[in-house]
Motif scaffolding. Structure first.
Motif, short mmCIF file in Angstrom:
data_model
loop_
_atom_site.label_atom_id
_atom_site.label_comp_id
_atom_site.label_asym_id
_atom_site.label_seq_id
_atom_site.Cartn_x
_atom_site.Cartn_y
_atom_site.Cartn_z
N ILE B 302 -31.22 -8.18 -45.53
CA ILE B 302 -30.58 -7.05 -46.19
C ILE B 302 -30.97 -5.74 -45.53
CG2 ILE B 302 -30.39 -5.79 -48.37
CD1 ILE B 302 -30.84 -8.58 -49.74
N THR B 303 -32.26 -5.57 -45.19
CA THR B 303 -32.68 -4.30 -44.58
C THR B 303 -32.09 -4.13 -43.18
OG1 THR B 303 -34.74 -5.42 -44.12
CG2 THR B 303 -34.80 -3.77 -45.85
N GLU B 304 -31.84 -5.26 -42.48
CA GLU B 304 -31.27 -5.15 -41.14
C GLU B 304 -29.83 -4.66 -41.16
OE1 GLU B 304 -31.82 -8.85 -39.11
OE2 GLU B 304 -33.95 -8.44 -38.77
N ALA B 305 -29.07 -5.13 -42.14
CA ALA B 305 -27.66 -4.73 -42.17
C ALA B 305 -27.19 -4.46 -43.60
CB ALA B 305 -26.80 -5.82 -41.53
N VAL B 325 -31.32 -5.63 -60.42
CA VAL B 325 -30.76 -6.06 -59.14
C VAL B 325 -30.10 -4.86 -58.42
CG1 VAL B 325 -28.97 -7.48 -58.05
CG2 VAL B 325 -30.45 -8.45 -59.81
N CYS B 326 -29.31 -4.09 -59.16
CA CYS B 326 -28.59 -2.97 -58.55
C CYS B 326 -29.57 -1.95 -57.99
CB CYS B 326 -27.68 -2.29 -59.56
SG CYS B 326 -26.25 -3.29 -59.96
N VAL B 334 -28.00 -1.02 -49.83
CA VAL B 334 -26.72 -1.71 -50.08
C VAL B 334 -25.81 -0.82 -50.92
CG1 VAL B 334 -25.66 -3.78 -51.05
CG2 VAL B 334 -27.90 -3.93 -49.97
N LYS B 335 -24.54 -0.72 -50.54
CA LYS B 335 -23.61 0.13 -51.31
C LYS B 335 -22.42 -0.67 -51.83
CE LYS B 335 -25.19 4.43 -50.01
NZ LYS B 335 -26.09 4.07 -48.93
#
Lengths: 161, 525
Positions: B302-305, B325-326, B334-335
């Motif tokens: 997740i942090t990579e992309a 979670v959000c 994450v958007k």
């Protein structure tokens, strides 16, 4: 060491006393065989009271089927929680419910007889059996068949339901 | 509304005009024995158990069908009434087979209860009892006509609630018998309620029959999560074996009266079968892995992309889980968020069958949508989200909190998994369509977590934890916490849920409510 006498140090006198007691009993018993407290088990067996609470038995109905209706009252009354019943639907609608499994963990059982007292259909009784031995713990979990065999197909007093 | 004041056992009670004496007694906390009265059914007045003495009326009257009037003086504790109730009970028991040892109702049977408190006579019956058919299979329910005391609760239920009219009382006198018309099976979706409302053991549910004696069970109040309606439930487990035995409705006049549908009641089995037990890593085939590996890999991916990641929020998650979670995902950059619902039916606010059932199977769609709005996040929507993954602007999918109750929706999500580079699925049960996922992580069912949900009726209700998590399953709180740290440290999910509730959910949805003592009837949004 030096404080003790020769008599004390040799142990001869105490051995003699001990042997004397043994010999006294031996000769007494030789001439009074009837007073012997031991019996020649397993050829000879003691008579227990009919109220003796020994290994459980499961009774049967006239047709040979197990009497138990799987009402779980014995399992409820059991203070040791050693009765494990799995109930199931009986194909005969007049019977309706029967125990598919009926296991008693004899190692947990305290032989209090509460199960016998709780049973509404005289299906479980404390039998006369007292020989409880096995090679591992699983041998002490008596199944439905073991318990019926324990009672030698004893008929239940209750005929209704 | 006009009110009347009457006296019950010397106690003055003020009730609305039109209230019956029975209801007035209930309001005054005076218990009146009864079989046929049910708060959500019409009044039949057939069991004659609720007799009371009313001043200036020569004979005892049934309280359930007597309207309270001004100045009425009612007594329920006189010797005359005790004798009457005892007599009525004796009549009910004349032909009752008394097969309590094999009857599944034993322990919660009103005949047993009232015999203990009002009967205790020795039977005077000298003749053979009337025998009627036993163990009749009428679909999901087993009917025993012999045990029936002809209270007609079930007949009124199929008449007034389900309008399917399968049941009726046939013949007269002691030959009266409860039967289905044409000996056919029950054909409605609410049959389980018949076993609940039957005060004796005449109607027993096949599913629960002989599974467990009721006195071994402990009930916990909770809410059904099998559809959007949010019926209030009481869930029974055996506390020593930690096994779930049955789900029963809990009365809530605002939501489900005293009913629950058969899906909610018996769907529990599909939730407990085929569970994901451990985190599974896909390396040509699924291999058992640890949460530690899962968390570190998820955090890295997740942090990579983050801009290429899409988070699918299952609408079976509690409000607190969604917030958790959000917030964690947003903090990682994450958007793209999407909910997991059937968008064709999600706006449905009333049951489609007019009783309780909804097409929308998401327990908390309303809450999820509202929370995303409050957090200032955009909900892409399910369809748009899936399209974006298919057309490749997004290449990573994290599906959080999937619950078997929404199984039909999994297929759509799973269909896009092969087009992703990496996908993480957090689900309760195995599904063949997860085969392409990189990780499958075990989720807890709604019976294994605590939190609030918002039903389609816009009601905030609390789901209570009933069972410990099965296997290595973790709820979404633990998942969020793990992803944020990238390693596996234990997290007290309940405390986390409580903190989130107090910091946000409480002020948004239900001001004044406490997490640990949440109003068991729920509160309107």
């Amino acid at each position: 060491m030096s404080g003790r006498s020769l008599r004390s140090r040799s142990y001869l006198w105490p051995i003699f006393i001990g042997m004397w007691i043994t010999a006294r009993h031996l000769f007494f018993n030789l001439f009074h065989m009837r007073c012997l407290p031991t019996i020649q088990y397993p050829e000879q067996r003691r008579n227990y009271s009919p109220r003796f609470r020994g290994l459980h038995i499961l009774t049967v109905k006239q047709n040979g089927d197990i009497r138990c209706t799987a009402c779980m009252l014995c399992a409820t009354a059991c203070p040791a929680a050693c009765i494990h019943i799995t109930a199931d639907e009986h194909p005969d609608p007049n019977v309706e419910k029967y125990p598919r499994e009926f296991n008693i963990d004899m190692l947990r059982c305290v032989f209090c007889g509460m199960c016998e007292e709780a049973c509404p259909v005289d299906a479980i009784r404390m039998g006369p059996g007292y020989e409880l031995a096995g090679f591992d713990r699983n041998d002490f979990i008596y199944t439905k068949d073991d318990l019926v065999k324990n009672g030698n197909n004893t008929l239940s007093h209750v005929t209704h339901h | 509304m006009k009110t009347v004041t009457l006296t019950i056992n010397g106690q003055a009670v003020t009730v609305n005009e039109g209230t019956t004496v029975f209801q007035a007694a209930q309001a005054a906390g005076v218990f009146v024995p009864h079989y046929c009265y049910h708060p959500d059914l019409s009044i039949a007045g057939v069991c004659r158990m609720c007799m009371v003495e009313i001043e200036k009326v020569p004979r005892p009257q049934i309280s359930c069908n007597t309207v309270a009037t001004e100045g009425m003086v009612v007594r329920t504790d006189t010797p005359k009434i005790k004798d009457t109730v005892k007599g009525v009970l004796e009549l009910h028991l004349i032909n009752h087979p008394l097969d309590c040892p094999i009857c599944d109702k034993a322990g919660e049977c009103k005949l047993q209860d009232f015999y203990q408190s009002y009967g205790l006579y020795t039977s005077r019956m000298e003749h053979e009892k009337v025998h009627k058919p036993k163990v009749q299979d009428i679909g999901t329910i087993v009917l025993d006509s012999e045990r029936c005391i002809l209270c007609t609760r079930c007949v009124r239920f199929t008449d007034e609630v389900t309008h399917s009219n399968e049941l009726g009382i046939f013949n007269r006198g002691d030959r009266s018998e409860l039967r289905t018309y044409d000996e056919g099976p029950l054909k409605n979706d609410y049959t389980g309620n018949l076993a609940d409302i039957c005060p004796v053991g005449a109607l027993t549910a096949k599913d629960f029959r002989f599974q467990q004696r009721v006195w071994f069970l402990d009930k916990t109040k909770s809410v059904c999560t099998m559809c959007a309606h949010g019926c209030n439930t009481a869930v029974s487990i055996n506390s020593s074996t930690k096994k779930l035995y049955r789900v029963e409705p809990r009365r809530n006049p605002e939501v489900n009266q005293s009913w629950i549908c058969d899906t909610g009641r018996w769907g529990i089995h599909s939730l407990t079968e085929n569970r994901v037990a451990t985190p599974l890593k896909n390396a040509g085939g699924f291999l058992d892995a640890t949460w530690n590996q899962a968390f570190s890999e998820m955090k890295r991916a997740i942090t990579e992309a983050p801009e290429k990641t899409l988070v699918f929020l299952s609408t079976a998650m509690t409000n607190e889980e969604v917030v958790d979670v959000c917030q964690v995902m947003f903090a990682l950059g994450v958007k793209n968020f999407s909910w997991l619902v059937d968008e064709a039916v999600v706006s449905e606010t009333q049951p489609f069958d007019g009783i309780l059932k909804h097409h929308d199977l998401s327990a908390n769609a309303r809450g999820t949508a509202e929370i995303l709005k409050r957090l200032g996040l955009t909900n892409l929507g399910m369809k748009a989200g899936i399209d974006k993954v298919k057309t490749q602007p997004l290449s990573q999918v994290v599906a959080v909190g999937l619950d078997a109750a929404q199984g039909p929706l999994w297929v759509e999500v799973a269909a896009v998994i092969p087009t992703t580079t990496q996908s993480f699925v957090h689900a309760t049960n195995h599904h063949p369509s997860f085969e392409a996922a990189k990780w499958v992580l075990p989720n807890t069912t709604s019976f294994e977590k605590t939190g609030t949900i918002v039903s389609a009726l816009a009601r905030v209700q609390k789901v209570n934890r009933i069972l410990p998590a099965q296997g290595l399953a973790r709820d979404s709180h633990a998942l969020a916490w793990g992803i944020s740290r990238g390693d596996d440290r234990s997290v007290p999910s309940k405390e986390r849920a409580k903190t989130i509730f107090e910091s946000s959910i409480q002020s948004w949805f239900c001001p004044g409510e406490k997490f640990s003592q949440f109003n068991e009837m729920g509160v309107a949004l």
